[in-house]
Design a protein around this motif. Structure first.
Motif, PDB file in Angstrom:
ATOM      1  N   GLY B  23     -18.541 121.402  -8.005  1.00 52.98           N
ATOM      2  CA  GLY B  23     -18.657 122.765  -8.495  1.00 52.98           C
ATOM      3  C   GLY B  23     -19.460 123.606  -7.543  1.00 52.98           C
ATOM      4  N   HIS B  26     -14.794 124.078  -9.298  1.00 45.18           N
ATOM      5  CA  HIS B  26     -14.176 122.770  -9.324  1.00 45.18           C
ATOM      6  C   HIS B  26     -13.328 122.718 -10.582  1.00 45.18           C
ATOM      7  CE1 HIS B  26     -13.856 118.432  -9.958  1.00 45.18           C
ATOM      8  NE2 HIS B  26     -14.099 118.297  -8.678  1.00 45.18           N
ATOM      9  N   PRO B  27     -12.159 122.097 -10.506  1.00 44.16           N
ATOM     10  CA  PRO B  27     -11.250 122.178 -11.650  1.00 44.16           C
ATOM     11  C   PRO B  27     -11.808 121.592 -12.938  1.00 44.16           C
ATOM     12  CG  PRO B  27     -10.174 121.158  -9.756  1.00 44.16           C
ATOM     13  CD  PRO B  27     -11.571 121.399  -9.367  1.00 44.16           C
ATOM     14  N   ALA B  28     -12.769 120.697 -12.861  1.00 46.42           N
ATOM     15  CA  ALA B  28     -13.155 119.985 -14.075  1.00 46.42           C
ATOM     16  C   ALA B  28     -14.529 120.360 -14.589  1.00 46.42           C
ATOM     17  CB  ALA B  28     -13.105 118.486 -13.842  1.00 46.42           C
ATOM     18  N   ASP B 131      -8.971 116.429 -18.252  1.00 49.29           N
ATOM     19  CA  ASP B 131      -9.845 115.874 -17.225  1.00 49.29           C
ATOM     20  C   ASP B 131      -9.512 114.421 -16.933  1.00 49.29           C
ATOM     21  OD1 ASP B 131     -11.096 118.221 -17.058  1.00 49.29           O
ATOM     22  OD2 ASP B 131     -12.863 117.643 -18.195  1.00 49.29           O
ATOM     23  N   ILE B 386     -16.852 113.257 -14.638  1.00 49.86           N
ATOM     24  CA  ILE B 386     -15.903 114.223 -15.200  1.00 49.86           C
ATOM     25  C   ILE B 386     -15.730 113.956 -16.698  1.00 49.86           C
ATOM     26  CG2 ILE B 386     -13.581 115.135 -14.968  1.00 49.86           C
ATOM     27  CD1 ILE B 386     -15.319 115.400 -12.481  1.00 49.86           C
TER      28      ILE B 386
END
Lengths: 330, 401
Positions: B23, B26-28, B131, B386
């Motif tokens: 991050g 970040h996608p998750a 996720d 995650i």
């Protein structure tokens, strides 16, 4: 002599054309099917029912800037996607797409090469594909890429053995490693090999998913964990090469599964053999897409456990059983 | 890698750890959370959440707003469960003023608080499973959430930040035909939950979650963790039961708990909570009459009705004064908390007797729950980080305020 070279060149061009077209429309099929699975429409704007979407994507990819991180190793970074794509395309050279055809007094088999060790060749080249991933991840000088590369090599050693063992039964039963002869054996014995070899077939299919980095084995590019894994830093046509390689690998894996376990081009005579082959491959591709829409991802230590402690012993025991049966010990 | 100087690389004593920033983009990370991870291979040695990327200064802003205006700020903190925040805030102000709120308004508040909990848990379920790598459930959950948001929109006119609860009652009454629409949702929902569970009740999901992100009861209490995370450690602490507000004691519902304290337990506590919320919605809906009082009778707080404003001088003056200056709140301080989807959502207010709060402090659950992330992630893999972020269920607006 010249005629056979001409035929060979025509076959190579045709194969690459078919694979590229196959890639484009597998991708479109996947995006449309995922759309339907996920209450969306998927791409349907470009051309009738979105059929020209792959062209639009291709043009977009070509015109994107080809970026390279300043710290990257330029040679390896540029070479890695090429390795991945070449390996993916090469495997298909030995897969027979249809029954040999007779033309101008010549017998033309519908594969580019027909070596007696075709199966070994296919396995050797499909394993080479992981070099593209490892090198690309390493050369990017990005931590996420590195993790993706490490994961893919860990993944390779966990599934490759089980995959090799899973097809040994086919080898023993058909008595040949030549893919065309394996199909012919299934034709003459009226027995598709998935019937006696159902467990190895399942293992083969699971490991093939791992080899193509598809869900649930998409660890090297796990989007939610590693951003995009090994191809985080790639853009433009080099990214497209990885993308093409993934889909070509999918087609190849489906083709191998069809050839080894589902009688290749064999089928009822109302359709030509090549259509049967393509239909069967398409069915496998649908399974790939279906699995992707359904399952979550493995964790990489679970994958290694699964490969070593579950798949490998089962494949080994089943192979021993097959060998004992085939040689008349049992 | 790139952050290590060549000298460190050459040294035989160099520690082979890698510091990686997860991050803020970040996608998750569900927004703008940044986690500094110190990795040994893929093993996490240290995880340190770095917050503040979404800091908006709500607490200070609220001091310049009247009490009624400040309600709109609460929506924007936990934007997935705006009604719970509304509820905590208006209850705090009402407690300080000793305001009498019609029972019907309280029931409608319960109804929407529980619908909000369902919507919030649906988003959690979809994103947490996404996720893990399974995309499809996300879309299914969002479709169900959409039905709840449609109900909210029909009632309040907006979907995300309704500010529906006001000090003294509600902003508007329920629309025509609300009961049948809500009943249709109640009847439909269990069927969908069954199909959702079909997608997550498999060994792959169980393998990913079981034993991951362990938090025992002592740690949870020491870290002020509340909500489903606390209940997943075996403690049946729920403010709806412990300190009932809005007549929650009239409803029959269970407090789901688990004892394992891992991600799997947290997932199941939330899923069972969705069924309990549905049970409360089912009970409260028949108690709400289609038409009735929805605002306190106290004209010092409630706006006069429209028809009076147009014909009555005093009503017009009242409306003008209430909108432009607000109402004074007696001197004092108060803390009122409600059980939000993520845990204890509380407001601490200090009044100096004027129309604007002297101090307006929000105790947001995500902020406290996020404190447990370093504990959860220690010694686990990147993939588990995650999972942990997903099952802690943070909303960054709630963390950063």
């Amino acid at each position: 002599m010249i005629l056979s070279i001409v035929i060979l060149i025509v076959k190579i061009v045709l194969l690459i054309g078919i694979l590229m077209g196959g890639f484009a429309y597998t991708m479109l099929l996947e995006r449309r099917m995922l759309g339907f699975f996920q209450l969306r429409l998927g791409p349907n704007r470009v051309g009738p029912a979105g059929l020209l979407q792959p062209m639009a994507d291709g043009i977009k990819m070509m015109y994107k800037e080809d970026l390279m991180p300043a710290a990257a190793d330029p040679w390896v970074f540029r070479l890695a996607p090429v390795v991945a794509l070449t390996a993916a395309l090469s495997v298909d050279a030995v897969i027979p797409f249809g029954a040999p055809i007779h033309l101008l007094g010549l017998t033309i088999s519908l594969d580019i090469a027909n070596p007696s060790v075709g199966l070994l060749y296919a396995f050797a080249f499909s394993s080479l594909g992981v070099y593209g991933i490892v090198l690309g991840g390493w050369a990017s000088q990005n931590k996420y890429s590195l993790l993706g590369a490490v994961r893919s090599s860990a993944q390779l050693i966990s599934y490759e053995l089980a995959m090799g063992l899973s097809v040994m039964g086919v080898l023993v039963m058909a008595g040949t490693a030549n893919l065309e002869k394996i199909v012919q054996w299934q034709g003459t014995h009226h027995l598709w090999l998935f019937i006696p070899q159902i467990v190895p077939f399942l293992i083969f299919f699971i490991t093939a998913m791992a080899e193509t980095n598809r869900t649930p084995f998409d660890l090297p590019e796990a989007e939610s964990e590693l951003v995009a894994g090994y191809h985080t830093e790639y853009s433009g046509i080099r990214f497209a090469m990885y993308y093409i390689a993934e889909y070509v690998n999918m087609i190849t894996a489906s083709g191998l599964a069809v050839t080894l376990f589902f009688g290749g081009w064999l089928g009822f005579p109302f359709l030509p053999p090549i259509i049967w082959f393509l239909l069967k491959v398409g069915a496998f591709l649908m399974v790939f897409i279906w699995v992707r829409a359904t399952l979550p991802r493995f964790r990489y230590d679970h994958l290694m456990n699964f490969g070593w402690k579950v798949l490998l012993p089962i494949a080994f025991v089943y192979f021993l059983g097959t060998a004992a049966f085939a040689t008349g010990v049992l | 890698m790139a952050t290590e100087t060549p000298a460190e690389l050459r040294s035989a004593l160099s520690r082979d750890t890698m510091v990686i920033n997860l991050g803020p983009q970040h996608p998750a990370t569900h927004g703008v959370l940044r986690v500094r991870l110190e990795l040994d291979g893929e093993k996490v040695l240290r995880a340190e959440p770095v917050i503040g990327y979404l800091h908006t200064g709500f607490e200070k802003t609220a001091e310049t707003h009247t009490y009624q205006q400040a309600t709109t700020l609460t929506d924007r903190m936990d934007y997935l469960a705006p009604m719970s925040n509304n509820l905590a805030y208006v209850l705090a102000v009402e407690k300080l003023m000793g305001l009498e709120v019609p029972k019907r308004a309280q029931y409608i508040r319960v109804l929407f608080a529980e619908l909000t909990r369902l919507a919030s848990h649906l988003v959690w379920l979809g994103t947490a499973v996404m996720d893990l790598g399974a995309m499809s459930l996300f879309f299914y959950c969002f479709r169900e959430r959409e039905i709840i948001l449609d109900l909210v929109e029909a009632t309040t006119g907006v979907r995300m930040n309704p500010s529906y609860f006001r000090v003294g009652g509600l902003a508007y009454d329920l629309p025509d035909g609300f009961h049948s629409r809500c009943q249709a949702f109640i009847d439909d929902f269990p069927r969908w939950m069954t199909s959702f569970r079909g997608l997550i009740e498999n060994t792959l999901v169980e393998d990913r979650l079981r034993g991951v992100g362990m938090l025992n009861r002592e740690q949870a209490l020491a870290l002020s963790v509340t909500g489903p995370m606390l209940r997943a450690t075996g403690l049946a602490h729920d403010l709806r039961r412990a300190e009932p507000y809005c007549f929650y004691d009239e409803f029959d519902f269970q407090i789901p708990t688990r004892t394992e304290g891992d991600s799997y337990a947290r997932m199941w506590v939330r899923i069972e909570e969705m069924y309990e919320s549905l049970a409360i919605v089912r009970q409260v809906l028949p108690k709400i009459t289609p038409r009735g009082p929805f605002m306190t009778a106290d004209r010092k707080v409630a706006l006069p009705p429209r028809e009076e404003i147009y014909g009555n001088m005093e009503a017009l003056i009242h409306q003008f004064k209430l909108v432009s200056q607000g109402f004074p709140v007696p001197k004092g301080e108060v803390y009122q908390a409600v059980e939000g989807p993520r845990g204890e959502m509380g407001f601490y207010l200090v009044s100096d007797g004027g129309p604007r709060p002297y101090r307006w402090r929000a105790r947001t659950p995500s902020f406290y729950n996020l404190q447990s992330l370093p504990e959860l992630c220690r010694g686990e893999l990147v993939a588990d980080v995650i999972v942990n972020i997903g099952t802690v269920d943070i909303v960054l607006g709630d963390v950063d305020k």
